[in-house]
Every structure is written in C-alpha cells, then in structure tokens.
Design a protein around this motif. Structure first.
Motif, PDB file in Angstrom:
ATOM      1  N   ARG A  13      46.789  34.984  92.677  1.00 25.21           N
ATOM      2  CA  ARG A  13      45.344  34.478  93.134  1.00 25.21           C
ATOM      3  C   ARG A  13      45.275  32.950  93.200  1.00 25.21           C
ATOM      4  O   ARG A  13      45.349  32.013  93.911  1.00 25.21           O
ATOM      5  N   ASP A  14      44.830  32.350  91.770  1.00 27.08           N
ATOM      6  CA  ASP A  14      44.535  30.860  91.607  1.00 27.08           C
ATOM      7  C   ASP A  14      46.085  30.271  91.879  1.00 27.08           C
ATOM      8  O   ASP A  14      46.226  29.300  92.733  1.00 27.08           O
ATOM      9  N   GLY A  15      47.109  30.999  91.464  1.00 27.96           N
ATOM     10  CA  GLY A  15      48.487  30.104  91.849  1.00 27.96           C
ATOM     11  C   GLY A  15      48.823  30.287  93.300  1.00 27.96           C
ATOM     12  O   GLY A  15      49.221  29.278  93.705  1.00 27.96           O
ATOM     13  N   GLU A  16      48.557  31.209  93.892  1.00 29.38           N
ATOM     14  CA  GLU A  16      48.766  31.411  95.223  1.00 29.38           C
ATOM     15  C   GLU A  16      48.032  30.430  96.092  1.00 29.38           C
ATOM     16  O   GLU A  16      48.493  30.039  97.277  1.00 29.38           O
ATOM     17  N   GLN A 217      41.944  30.190  69.057  1.00 31.23           N
ATOM     18  CA  GLN A 217      41.328  30.005  67.647  1.00 31.23           C
ATOM     19  C   GLN A 217      40.208  30.269  67.468  1.00 31.23           C
ATOM     20  O   GLN A 217      39.669  30.620  66.234  1.00 31.23           O
ATOM     21  N   ALA A 218      39.396  29.720  68.639  1.00 30.11           N
ATOM     22  CA  ALA A 218      37.880  29.854  68.454  1.00 30.11           C
ATOM     23  C   ALA A 218      37.171  31.259  68.732  1.00 30.11           C
ATOM     24  O   ALA A 218      36.148  31.458  68.638  1.00 30.11           O
ATOM     25  N   GLY A 219      37.882  32.215  69.024  1.00 29.63           N
ATOM     26  CA  GLY A 219      37.633  33.711  69.173  1.00 29.63           C
ATOM     27  C   GLY A 219      37.772  34.197  70.895  1.00 29.63           C
ATOM     28  O   GLY A 219      37.032  35.325  70.749  1.00 29.63           O
ATOM     29  N   ALA A 220      37.981  33.372  71.597  1.00 32.58           N
ATOM     30  CA  ALA A 220      38.526  33.931  72.903  1.00 32.58           C
ATOM     31  C   ALA A 220      39.473  35.099  72.912  1.00 32.58           C
ATOM     32  O   ALA A 220      40.502  34.939  72.107  1.00 32.58           O
ATOM     33  N   ARG A 221      39.412  36.102  73.695  1.00 33.16           N
ATOM     34  CA  ARG A 221      40.224  37.169  73.634  1.00 33.16           C
ATOM     35  C   ARG A 221      40.987  37.532  74.914  1.00 33.16           C
ATOM     36  O   ARG A 221      41.726  38.352  75.073  1.00 33.16           O
ATOM     37  N   GLN A 222      40.641  36.752  75.795  1.00 26.16           N
ATOM     38  CA  GLN A 222      41.509  36.973  77.179  1.00 26.16           C
ATOM     39  C   GLN A 222      41.661  35.496  77.792  1.00 26.16           C
ATOM     40  O   GLN A 222      40.928  34.587  77.627  1.00 26.16           O
ATOM     41  N   ILE A 223      42.984  35.345  78.112  1.00 28.54           N
ATOM     42  CA  ILE A 223      43.514  34.193  78.586  1.00 28.54           C
ATOM     43  C   ILE A 223      43.840  34.191  80.127  1.00 28.54           C
ATOM     44  O   ILE A 223      44.730  35.096  80.522  1.00 28.54           O
ATOM     45  N   GLU A 224      43.423  33.396  81.011  1.00 33.46           N
ATOM     46  CA  GLU A 224      43.774  33.468  82.366  1.00 33.46           C
ATOM     47  C   GLU A 224      44.961  32.329  82.561  1.00 33.46           C
ATOM     48  O   GLU A 224      44.801  31.499  82.258  1.00 33.46           O
ATOM     49  N   CYS A 225      45.945  32.838  83.051  1.00 29.86           N
ATOM     50  CA  CYS A 225      47.022  31.961  83.143  1.00 29.86           C
ATOM     51  C   CYS A 225      48.172  32.301  84.341  1.00 29.86           C
ATOM     52  O   CYS A 225      47.927  33.467  84.915  1.00 29.86           O
ATOM     53  N   THR A 226      49.254  31.413  84.617  1.00 28.62           N
ATOM     54  CA  THR A 226      49.995  31.779  85.764  1.00 28.62           C
ATOM     55  C   THR A 226      51.592  31.543  85.335  1.00 28.62           C
ATOM     56  O   THR A 226      51.716  30.746  84.405  1.00 28.62           O
ATOM     57  N   ILE A 227      52.250  32.253  86.068  1.00 24.12           N
ATOM     58  CA  ILE A 227      53.811  31.923  85.511  1.00 24.12           C
ATOM     59  C   ILE A 227      54.092  30.378  86.163  1.00 24.12           C
ATOM     60  O   ILE A 227      53.560  30.292  87.196  1.00 24.12           O
ATOM     61  N   ASN A 228      55.147  29.958  85.515  1.00 17.31           N
ATOM     62  CA  ASN A 228      55.260  28.570  85.768  1.00 17.31           C
ATOM     63  C   ASN A 228      54.356  27.505  85.888  1.00 17.31           C
ATOM     64  O   ASN A 228      54.336  26.483  86.405  1.00 17.31           O
ATOM     65  N   GLY A 229      52.975  28.122  85.520  1.00 20.98           N
ATOM     66  CA  GLY A 229      51.828  27.141  85.361  1.00 20.98           C
ATOM     67  C   GLY A 229      51.312  26.950  86.848  1.00 20.98           C
ATOM     68  O   GLY A 229      50.755  25.882  87.002  1.00 20.98           O
ATOM     69  N   ILE A 230      51.827  27.568  87.937  1.00 22.47           N
ATOM     70  CA  ILE A 230      51.383  27.396  89.318  1.00 22.47           C
ATOM     71  C   ILE A 230      49.710  27.282  89.321  1.00 22.47           C
ATOM     72  O   ILE A 230      49.061  28.197  88.517  1.00 22.47           O
ATOM     73  N   GLY A 231      49.194  26.670  90.243  1.00 24.46           N
ATOM     74  CA  GLY A 231      47.802  26.999  90.410  1.00 24.46           C
ATOM     75  C   GLY A 231      47.105  25.694  91.207  1.00 24.46           C
ATOM     76  O   GLY A 231      47.703  24.639  91.199  1.00 24.46           O
ATOM     77  N   ARG A 233      45.709  22.244  92.006  1.00 23.68           N
ATOM     78  CA  ARG A 233      45.953  20.855  91.550  1.00 23.68           C
ATOM     79  C   ARG A 233      47.308  20.807  90.793  1.00 23.68           C
ATOM     80  O   ARG A 233      48.498  21.083  90.992  1.00 23.68           O
ATOM     81  N   ALA A 234      47.146  20.462  89.396  1.00 23.00           N
ATOM     82  CA  ALA A 234      48.192  20.267  88.580  1.00 23.00           C
ATOM     83  C   ALA A 234      48.524  21.692  88.023  1.00 23.00           C
ATOM     84  O   ALA A 234      49.309  21.928  87.179  1.00 23.00           O
ATOM     85  N   GLY A 235      47.865  22.741  88.517  1.00 25.72           N
ATOM     86  CA  GLY A 235      48.112  24.012  88.093  1.00 25.72           C
ATOM     87  C   GLY A 235      47.248  24.616  86.874  1.00 25.72           C
ATOM     88  O   GLY A 235      46.216  24.078  86.514  1.00 25.72           O
ATOM     89  N   ASN A 236      47.738  26.039  86.660  1.00 26.92           N
ATOM     90  CA  ASN A 236      46.760  26.704  85.276  1.00 26.92           C
ATOM     91  C   ASN A 236      47.703  26.637  84.072  1.00 26.92           C
ATOM     92  O   ASN A 236      48.910  26.055  84.167  1.00 26.92           O
ATOM     93  N   ALA A 237      47.073  26.938  83.156  1.00 25.92           N
ATOM     94  CA  ALA A 237      47.928  27.271  81.886  1.00 25.92           C
ATOM     95  C   ALA A 237      48.951  27.997  82.238  1.00 25.92           C
ATOM     96  O   ALA A 237      48.924  29.032  83.062  1.00 25.92           O
ATOM     97  N   SER A 238      50.199  27.658  81.436  1.00 26.66           N
ATOM     98  CA  SER A 238      51.294  28.573  81.811  1.00 26.66           C
ATOM     99  C   SER A 238      51.559  29.697  80.852  1.00 26.66           C
ATOM    100  O   SER A 238      51.484  29.737  79.766  1.00 26.66           O
ATOM    101  N   LEU A 239      51.701  30.831  81.450  1.00 27.52           N
ATOM    102  CA  LEU A 239      51.822  32.028  80.886  1.00 27.52           C
ATOM    103  C   LEU A 239      52.800  32.096  79.685  1.00 27.52           C
ATOM    104  O   LEU A 239      52.627  32.465  78.403  1.00 27.52           O
ATOM    105  N   GLU A 240      53.802  31.670  80.075  1.00 31.90           N
ATOM    106  CA  GLU A 240      55.211  31.485  79.279  1.00 31.90           C
ATOM    107  C   GLU A 240      55.242  30.475  77.777  1.00 31.90           C
ATOM    108  O   GLU A 240      55.464  30.935  76.891  1.00 31.90           O
TER     109      GLU A 240
END
Ligand code: KIV
Ligand code: ZN
Length: 390
Positions: A13-16, A217-231, A233-240
């Motif tokens: 989605r965001d990556g694509e 570390q502050a308590g979030a328990r879901q991370i939204e991210c993409t493979i290779n950090g695509i997304g 502009r400069a992309g999303n947080a990279s899953l790997e």
C-alpha cells in the motif's frame, strides 16, 4: 505477551504508492505469498477507493490468504469506508484502516476544516467501519505535527467509537527519536489497555527505524513498515532493519515478532525484481554490500573470526554467504584464501609474486573477479604448475 510487537506490512500500500513501485494484482499476490511466509502479522494490501486494481488486490489477497489479517485503507468518509469493506468481503480477518489528517497545517490548508469537524468525521468513519468488522484501525495523519491535546482528544474519541488500534504516523518524517518516544509514551498512558498504539514512520531525515524503535521502547506495540523501506518520498521504516535490530540487540531491545528472518533476503529480492529498483548497495541487512568486506584489515580479521567484523550471520537473514571482495584494499590473507577456494595451493614465493601483480591490477580497477585472479595465477606460477593444481 507484553513484549510482543505486531508487524503491519504496508509494502503493498504505502510502498506501492511511490514512484516506480506500482504493482499489478498478480504481482501483489506473489509478494503477499512471500510476506505471509515471512510472517507479517497484518498485510495492508491496498487503498480500494483509489483504483480498481487496488480493490481487486485487496479482494484477491484476502481470498487467497484467508487466515491472515488483511487491511484496506480508507479516508474517513462513507464511500471510502464502504469500498474498503466491500474489498474485504471475503476476508476472514478483515481490518479497515481509516485515517484523517489532524495537524493544524493540514486542517487549515488541505482539509479546510475545524478540529471539531475532523473529530466528528473520524468518529463517524470508525462507527461505520465497525458495522463491517470488529478490527478497525484509526490513523491520525501527521500526528507528530498535531497539537498533543487535540491528538489525545481525537484518540480517545475514536477508541470510544470502536477503534482497536490507534496509529500515530510521523507522516513527513519530521520527528527525532526522543521526541517521538515521548509522544508515544503519553498516548500509551492516555489509552491504556483500550487500544494498541501503532507507529508509522517516514524516512525523510533517515530516522524512520530509530523513531520506530524509540516508539516501541515507549510502549507502542504495532509497527507499520515496508520491505527495503520503500514508500512515499524517502520511504517508510524498513521491516528488515527493525526486526534485525530486535534480534541482534535483545539485550537492549527485548521485543518479539513472528518474522522468520531467514526469509528476509529472498523477500527483498522478490520485491526488487517486481518494482523498478532494488535497495542501494550499502543498504543495511539486504544491500549487496551488507555482508561484503574489501579492506585488508577487515578481511584478515573476518577470516580469523567472523564476528570481528560481522554482527549478523548472513544465513540468519537468508543471505547465502559473506562476500570477500578483492580490490585494492585487500590483503594477502584474503588473496591466499581466494586462490585456495579456486583450487590453487600456493607457496609463499608464489603468493608474494601473485600479490604484486594483483595489487598492480587492483589499483586500476574497482574490483578483481575470479576469472582475472585465475589468469594472474597462471601468469605467475606458469601454465604447468597451474595445471597441476587443476
Ligand atoms: O504516512 C501516513 O500518514 C500514512 C497514513 C495513511 C497511515 O500513510
Ligand atoms: Zn505513510
């Protein structure tokens, strides 16, 4: 499990939705299969109102992977939410992910709406989505530039309306880790057990991974991210990067995901073959150079003990092997080992002579390949001696 962190993959989605990354329905299905094998918890397959193809992709992914939580994106309005719901009709575990911008800058210039209007629309969208599924996520777009008091107010309101996950995106990649961590800590306190706090970081300042980790570390328990950090502009947080930071630094980051890390590299490669570009060579974890050593001192240390210069065993992420690149910075030890790997047993004098010709060639080139090394060996030790080694 208090330290379990859910991986929400938004590659499809965001990556694509970034330049050079659009995918057909069969391509999305192929990648979805790989992402399921990788072990992502939630698979965001598209933004159904945006195009027929996105609608079909969500529909196809939720039919084929019926045991997986599949998410569809929707703006906070009736047509979007109904379209998302229709695309998820065959999903056994559908998630409607609805969002609206909450920062003053977006309200004033983009939406031209008041805070109360936006709050009312968010609540209405969540209530409508809840008529289709129990699993509703709300995202406050541009949360990190939103007035914190208002962010609290809208987050409480959407949870009261039935949202189970509240996502606080750093939409424009503006936050720094300490600041983002503080915002997340505050929102985790506000929402308590009533919802999972999720994070979604963009990489405009190169801080998406660091911000996501600070948020966990502050308590979030879901991370939204993409493979290779695509997304965008400069992309999303990279899953790997996030998953391997947890795995490698368990002493500091004792968080659990369900990712089967051995599938990371093949997933990254499949994505690279599907879109128009791969990760840059020096990309952490999956780049071509992530497990390559050229400097002589590094090669020497590596050959004596791998962990001198490698914090991750490449097999852990499915990379077949470490590469010792022979170039002008390489030393005798690595050259000797390469000659051995190529089937040649060289004496000290032969190695000295080979090293001289090798450094002369390496000085003129970006790297020296195996075939060239074999030619140099034949030149130095002579055809007969080389043949004896064959
Ligand atoms: O970056 C963003 O804010 C988004 C939302 C739609 C979650 O992608
Ligand atoms: Zn985004």
């Amino acid at each position: 499990m208090p330290n379990r962190v859910y991986i929400f993959d938004t590659t499809l989605r965001d990556g694509e939705q970034s330049p050079g990354c659009s995918m057909t329905v069969p391509e999305k299905l192929r990648l979805a299969r790989k992402l399921v094998e990788l072990g992502v918890d939630i698979l965001e397959a598209g933004f159904p109102i945006a195009s027929e193809g996105d609608f079909e992709a969500v529909d196809a992914v939720s039919r084929e992977f019926s045991w997986v939580q599949v998410a569809a994106l929707a703006r906070a309005n009736t047509p979007d939410v109904e379209r998302a719901a229709a695309s998820l009709k065959h999903a056994r575990r559908p998630r409607i992910h609805t969002f609206i911008a909450t920062s003053e800058i977006h309200l004033q210039y983009k939406l031209k709406k008041s805070q109360q209007q936006v709050l009312d629309e968010a609540v209405a969208a969540v209530e409508l989505a809840r008529q289709y599924t129990d699993d509703v996520e709300f995202s406050a777009e541009d949360a990190t530039r939103t007035e914190p008091g208002y962010l609290e107010q809208i987050s409480r309101a959407v949870v009261a309306a039935g949202a189970r996950t509240v996502n606080l995106p750093d939409t424009v990649g503006y936050s720094v880790p300490e600041e983002y961590g503080a915002l997340i800590r505050r929102m985790v306190q506000v929402l308590g057990d009533s919802a999972i706090v999720s994070v979604h970081c963009h990489d405009d300042l190169g801080l998406a991974t660091a911000n996501s980790i600070a948020a966990v570390q502050a308590g979030a328990r879901q991370i939204e991210c993409t493979i290779n950090g695509i997304g965008e502009r400069a992309g999303n947080a990279s899953l790997e990067e996030i998953v391997m930071a947890f795995k490698t630094r368990r002493d500091k980051l004792p968080y659990e995901t369900k990712i089967v890390t051995e599938h990371i590299y093949s997933t990254s490669q499949l994505l690279a073959q599907t879109i128009t570009f791969g990760p840059q060579p020096n990309k952490a974890i999956v780049g071509d150079n992530a497990f390559a050593h050229e400097a002589g001192i590094h090669q020497d240390g590596y050959l004596k003990e791998r962990t001198t210069y490698e914090i991750i065993d490449p097999h852990t992420v499915g990379v077949p092997e470490t590469k010792l690149v022979l170039g002008k910075h390489s030393g005798r030890h690595a050259l000797h080992k390469r000659a051995e790997d190529l089937g040649f047993q060289l004496g000290k004098e032969e190695l000295d002579a080979l090293y001289l010709t090798f450094t002369a060639l390496a000085d003129r080139k970006k790297g020296v390949g195996n075939e060239e090394i074999v030619c140099l060996i034949r030149e130095v030790v002579g055809e007969t001696a080389a043949a004896a080694n064959d």
